[in-house]
Motif scaffolding. Structure first.
Motif, PDB file in Angstrom:
ATOM      1  N   PHE A  30       0.978  -1.301   0.113  1.00  0.00           N
ATOM      2  CA  PHE A  30       0.041   0.055  -0.048  1.00  0.00           C
ATOM      3  C   PHE A  30       0.868   1.198  -0.070  1.00  0.00           C
ATOM      4  N   HIS A  33       2.211   2.075  -3.343  1.00  0.00           N
ATOM      5  CA  HIS A  33       1.263   2.474  -4.353  1.00  0.00           C
ATOM      6  C   HIS A  33       0.916   3.827  -3.850  1.00  0.00           C
ATOM      7  N   CYS A  34       0.525   4.351  -2.681  1.00  0.00           N
ATOM      8  CA  CYS A  34       0.358   5.488  -2.298  1.00  0.00           C
ATOM      9  C   CYS A  34       1.441   6.660  -2.501  1.00  0.00           C
ATOM     10  N   TRP A  35       2.545   6.211  -2.290  1.00  0.00           N
ATOM     11  CA  TRP A  35       3.527   7.078  -2.441  1.00  0.00           C
ATOM     12  C   TRP A  35       4.149   7.287  -4.013  1.00  0.00           C
ATOM     13  N   THR A  37       1.795   7.606  -6.592  1.00  0.00           N
ATOM     14  CA  THR A  37       0.508   8.270  -7.072  1.00  0.00           C
ATOM     15  C   THR A  37       0.876   9.501  -7.643  1.00  0.00           C
ATOM     16  N   GLY A  96      -4.500   6.164   2.936  1.00  0.00           N
ATOM     17  CA  GLY A  96      -3.531   7.143   2.863  1.00  0.00           C
ATOM     18  C   GLY A  96      -2.704   7.098   4.245  1.00  0.00           C
ATOM     19  N   THR A  97      -1.771   8.011   4.209  1.00  0.00           N
ATOM     20  CA  THR A  97      -0.694   8.101   5.441  1.00  0.00           C
ATOM     21  C   THR A  97      -0.852   9.472   6.167  1.00  0.00           C
ATOM     22  N   LEU A 119      -4.975   8.617  -1.199  1.00  0.00           N
ATOM     23  CA  LEU A 119      -5.113   8.285  -2.446  1.00  0.00           C
ATOM     24  C   LEU A 119      -6.167   9.172  -3.323  1.00  0.00           C
TER      25      LEU A 119
END
Length: 203
Positions: A30, A33-35, A37, A96-97, A119
């Motif tokens: 994850f 993927h998130c970082w 985008t 997200g984070t 995201l």
């Protein structure tokens, strides 16, 4: 306080904010993927991750070190959506984070700054604002911090709106010493003049 066996920092009606686990492949996948985008790279610059293995390494070294040195109260955390009100953390959906990062004066700063990434497909639904309010409350009420900062580029209207909705006040656009002179919009809770001077905002 959160721990590896009880990793939740705080919750809202729709969200969990919890520790990232370097031994959990789902977290590494994850985060990669998130970082990577377009939203992330536009706001934060090119991602350091080329593969999910890079994310695993980052979690193992950087994030776990932050947890260990702060007793799990500072660092980068996982933002997850609760699919129903009684959902467990295992049932939640990562979206997200969020982070609470803190330096060491005089080169760093006294209070943590808040960071967030959601995201693209989950943006526009108020999740960053909801989680940000919860994390600021956690920092002030549970950790006893005196205040919280927020930083972003002046042209990042979406992030600026979130910081304002969270309750941080715009303090101007400055070239921040602690970020190597990078020019940023500066936000802070009220009553943080001492910390603002450390950043050079009042120079």
């Amino acid at each position: 306080m959160p721990t590896p066996s009880s990793p939740i920092l705080t919750t809202t009606s729709r969200l969990y904010i919890s520790l990232l686990d370097p031994t959990n492949p789902r977290h590494s996948t994850f985060l990669f993927h998130c970082w990577t985008t377009p939203d992330f790279t536009t706001s934060c610059g090119p991602s350091a991750f080329k593969t999910p293995a890079d994310a695993t390494q980052f979690l193992t070294t950087r994030v776990q070190t932050l947890y260990n040195t702060s007793n799990y109260t500072r660092g980068i955390f996982l933002l997850s959506l609760r699919p129903h009100p009684a959902a467990t953390l295992q049932e939640s959906v990562p979206i997200g984070t969020m982070s609470l990062m803190q330096g060491t004066p005089p080169d760093g700063y006294l209070c943590p700054d808040l960071g967030f990434v959601v995201l693209p497909e989950q943006s526009g639904r108020g999740y960053a604002t909801e989680a940000g309010r919860a994390l600021v409350a956690y920092a002030c009420e549970e950790l006893g911090v005196a205040g919280v900062f927020g930083f972003c580029e002046m042209g990042n209207a979406r992030s600026r709106r979130v910081l304002e909705k969270i309750g941080l006040e715009f303090r101007g656009e400055k070239e921040l010493r602690v970020f190597g002179g990078k020019r940023s919009a500066v936000y802070a809770l009220s009553g943080m003049e001492r910390d603002l001077r450390i950043y050079g905002v009042d120079d």
